[in-house]
Structure formats: C-alpha cells, structure tokens
Design a protein around this motif. Structure first.
Motif, PDB file in Angstrom:
ATOM      1  N   LEU A 112      -4.110   8.425   4.615  1.00 46.22           N
ATOM      2  CA  LEU A 112      -4.144   7.216   5.440  1.00 46.22           C
ATOM      3  C   LEU A 112      -5.528   6.570   5.477  1.00 46.22           C
ATOM      4  O   LEU A 112      -5.641   5.359   5.670  1.00 46.22           O
ATOM      5  CB  LEU A 112      -3.703   7.548   6.869  1.00 46.22           C
TER       6      LEU A 112
ATOM      7  N   HIS B 179      -6.558   3.187   3.961  1.00 44.10           N
ATOM      8  CA  HIS B 179      -5.734   2.048   4.383  1.00 44.10           C
ATOM      9  C   HIS B 179      -5.937   1.697   5.856  1.00 44.10           C
ATOM     10  O   HIS B 179      -5.128   0.986   6.442  1.00 44.10           O
ATOM     11  CB  HIS B 179      -4.253   2.371   4.138  1.00 44.10           C
ATOM     12  N   TRP B 180      -7.035   2.167   6.443  1.00 41.64           N
ATOM     13  CA  TRP B 180      -7.204   1.992   7.884  1.00 41.64           C
ATOM     14  C   TRP B 180      -7.310   0.520   8.289  1.00 41.64           C
ATOM     15  O   TRP B 180      -6.876   0.137   9.380  1.00 41.64           O
ATOM     16  CB  TRP B 180      -8.418   2.772   8.370  1.00 41.64           C
ATOM     17  N   ARG B 181      -7.834  -0.335   7.405  1.00 42.67           N
ATOM     18  CA  ARG B 181      -7.966  -1.746   7.775  1.00 42.67           C
ATOM     19  C   ARG B 181      -6.594  -2.411   7.931  1.00 42.67           C
ATOM     20  O   ARG B 181      -6.349  -3.118   8.909  1.00 42.67           O
ATOM     21  CB  ARG B 181      -8.810  -2.492   6.730  1.00 42.67           C
ATOM     22  N   ASN B 182      -5.711  -2.201   6.924  1.00 42.95           N
ATOM     23  CA  ASN B 182      -4.361  -2.735   7.050  1.00 42.95           C
ATOM     24  C   ASN B 182      -3.640  -2.134   8.246  1.00 42.95           C
ATOM     25  O   ASN B 182      -2.874  -2.810   8.943  1.00 42.95           O
ATOM     26  CB  ASN B 182      -3.554  -2.452   5.774  1.00 42.95           C
ATOM     27  N   GLY B 183      -3.878  -0.838   8.474  1.00 43.50           N
ATOM     28  CA  GLY B 183      -3.245  -0.187   9.610  1.00 43.50           C
ATOM     29  C   GLY B 183      -3.702  -0.765  10.929  1.00 43.50           C
ATOM     30  O   GLY B 183      -2.890  -1.011  11.829  1.00 43.50           O
TER      31      GLY B 183
ATOM     32  N   SER C  97       3.204   3.762   6.156  1.00 44.72           N
ATOM     33  CA  SER C  97       2.677   2.481   6.636  1.00 44.72           C
ATOM     34  C   SER C  97       3.046   2.265   8.099  1.00 44.72           C
ATOM     35  O   SER C  97       2.208   1.869   8.921  1.00 44.72           O
ATOM     36  CB  SER C  97       3.224   1.332   5.786  1.00 44.72           C
TER      37      SER C  97
ATOM     38  N   GLY D 289       0.787  -1.226   0.000  1.00 45.44           N
ATOM     39  CA  GLY D 289       0.000   0.000   0.000  1.00 45.44           C
ATOM     40  C   GLY D 289       0.819   1.276   0.000  1.00 45.44           C
ATOM     41  O   GLY D 289       1.406   1.653  -1.006  1.00 45.44           O
ATOM     42  N   LEU D 290       0.863   1.965   1.148  1.00 45.86           N
ATOM     43  CA  LEU D 290       1.496   3.271   1.265  1.00 45.86           C
ATOM     44  C   LEU D 290       3.016   3.176   1.210  1.00 45.86           C
ATOM     45  O   LEU D 290       3.579   2.083   1.248  1.00 45.86           O
ATOM     46  CB  LEU D 290       1.093   3.906   2.599  1.00 45.86           C
TER      47      LEU D 290
END
Length: 281
Positions: free
Chosen positions: A204, A207-211, A32, A26-27
């Motif tokens: 961000l 991408h909150w789920r991966n975070g 990340s 992702g980021l």
C-alpha cells in the motif's frame, strides 16, 4: 427538501463518484478500497479531539455500520473485476434506494408524498437503464457482476439505514461521522492484515497519495449524507445521492475512456427528471 440540503447532497454525489473512479487505478480493487477506507479513518482520527464523544445510543450503530462497510467494499471490489465503472456503479447504486425507501417507511416511520415516490422511481429506472449496456461489452450483464453489484447494493442499504438511525440518536451528525470513519478504518485495517498479513502494508505504501485523496473524498461525501439524513427523509437523501451516477458517467467517459452510448444519455434525462420531481414535490 430544503434547497441547501438538496445542493449538499448533490455535492456529496460528485465527491462519491470521484473516489469510486479511483478504485480503478493502481492496486487491485479490494486493496484500493481498503486503502481509501483506512486513509479516511486516519483523517477522521485527527478530528476526534475537536468533536463530541458519541452518545451511548449511537455506538451499536457505529459498530454495525463499520462491519457493513467491510461487506460493501468487498463486493464492490469484486464487481469491478467483472464490469466497468459505467456498468457496476449504476447497478449497485441504483438498487439500494428502493431497499432504503421501503425499509425506512417500515422501520423509521419516514414518509414520502406521491410526487416524491414518482421521482424516486423515475430516478432509479434511469439508473438501471444506464447500466443496460456496458462501455466495453455487447452483453449487458454477466452473472458474477450482477450478483456482486446487488450484494453491494444490499450492504449500501444496510449501512445507510444504520447510520440514519445512529446519527439521529446521537444528535450530532459530525461527531457520529468522524467516529464512524475512525472505527471503520480500524476495522478494515485489522481485516486486511488478518487476511493478507503485515506484508500487505508495504504494497500500500507507494499508493498512499491516491489513498489519501480517495479517503478524503469518501469522508467528505458520506459525512454530508449522514448530516442530510438528519434533516430530510432517509429515502429521499438515499435516492438523490445516487445521482452520483451522472458524475460517474462523466468520469468514466472523460478520464477512463469508457464508451458513452446513446441509451445512457436517455438515462441521464430520466435521472434528472426524477431529481426534479423529488425536489419540487
């Protein structure tokens, strides 16, 4: 080391390798890492009503560790710009146990029998051997990668020792961990916004789920390690924790399609031998 502590550190190692693998999805790497640390802080914040307030003696160590984690995430994310998971992870994680071992003997009066020193050195040698060949390059190292990975290791050693002292002074590893992660998330968020502006928060969002996943794994992994450092010598816990390179190797090969040359299989054998020596000595 008691078997329960040994198995707990192994579980922490698997969790740690998992959240590191998410840094490559992702980021950019720093964003990340920042997202995961802030997510871990948010999860920890929800637990604060249920844990004790840290002792006064623990607060300087919480503050120091929160700052050291900023340096750790900064150099870890830089290292991933120059090498793959199977190379960066062994260099950075394999260098810190020796630093921790030497400093814990000098500063914390921890001691290890000769058999455990032999196991520690065998494990570290195996970790470094694993890094000798990158999954995507013929050359084993490049200067920016080596510098960033070794700086990452230095910050790992710093926050490991800080948290060992802090958790022992606090007398409650869970309380120390939850407050540490809450403060670290706040500090990381402040640093991120100060450096990139509030607009970075919109980046961000998707991408909150991966975070949240990575943050939760990070929180669980390091909380176990902090508890273990109150039960066993810091050098031993630090070294065993770095068996996470075995899990990182599997993740890199199975999920990220990184190569698995024979030299890394030999290194796995050395790491397992070192773990066995440290457990049985």
């Amino acid at each position: 080391m008691e078997t329960s502590v040994f198995l707990a550190v192994m579980a922490a190692a698997a969790l740690h390798a998992s959240w590191n693998a998410l840094l490559k999805i992702g980021l950019d790497r720093f964003l990340s890492a920042a997202l995961m640390q802030m997510a871990a802080g948010a999860v920890a914040l929800c637990t604060l009503p249920f844990v004790a307030f840290p002792a006064a003696e623990a607060w300087p160590w919480i503050a120091l560790s929160a700052l050291l984690h900023i340096g750790y995430n900064t150099f870890l994310s830089r290292a991933y710009q120059y090498g793959d998971l199977g190379q960066v992870y062994p260099i950075s994680r394999g260098s810190s146990p020796l630093m921790v071992a030497l400093l814990s003997v000098l500063l914390l009066s921890d001691s290890l029998p000769k058999g455990q020193w032999l196991g520690l050195l065998t494990l570290v040698a195996g970790i470094w051997l694993m890094a000798l060949r990158s999954g995507h390059r013929a050359a084993p190292f490049n200067a920016p990668l080596l510098f960033s990975a070794l700086m990452t290791a230095t910050f790992i050693a710093g926050y490991t020792l800080s948290d060992a002292v802090g958790a022992r002074a606090n007398g409650d590893a869970l309380s120390y961990s939850m407050w540490l992660f809450s403060m670290s998330g706040l500090v990381m968020g402040s640093v991120l916004v100060a450096g990139r502006g509030t607009r970075v928060l919109r980046q961000l969002g998707p991408h909150w789920r991966n975070g949240l996943l990575g943050g939760g794994l990070s929180l669980a992994a390091y909380s176990i390690v902090i508890w273990a450092m109150t039960q066993a010598p810091v050098a031993l816990v630090s070294a065993l924790r770095e068996s996470s390179v075995l899990f990182a190797l599997l993740i890199g090969n199975l999920l990220l399609k990184e190569a698995l040359p024979p030299i890394r299989l030999i290194a796995c054998g050395m790491i397992l031998a070192g773990m066995l020596l440290m457990k049985l000595a």
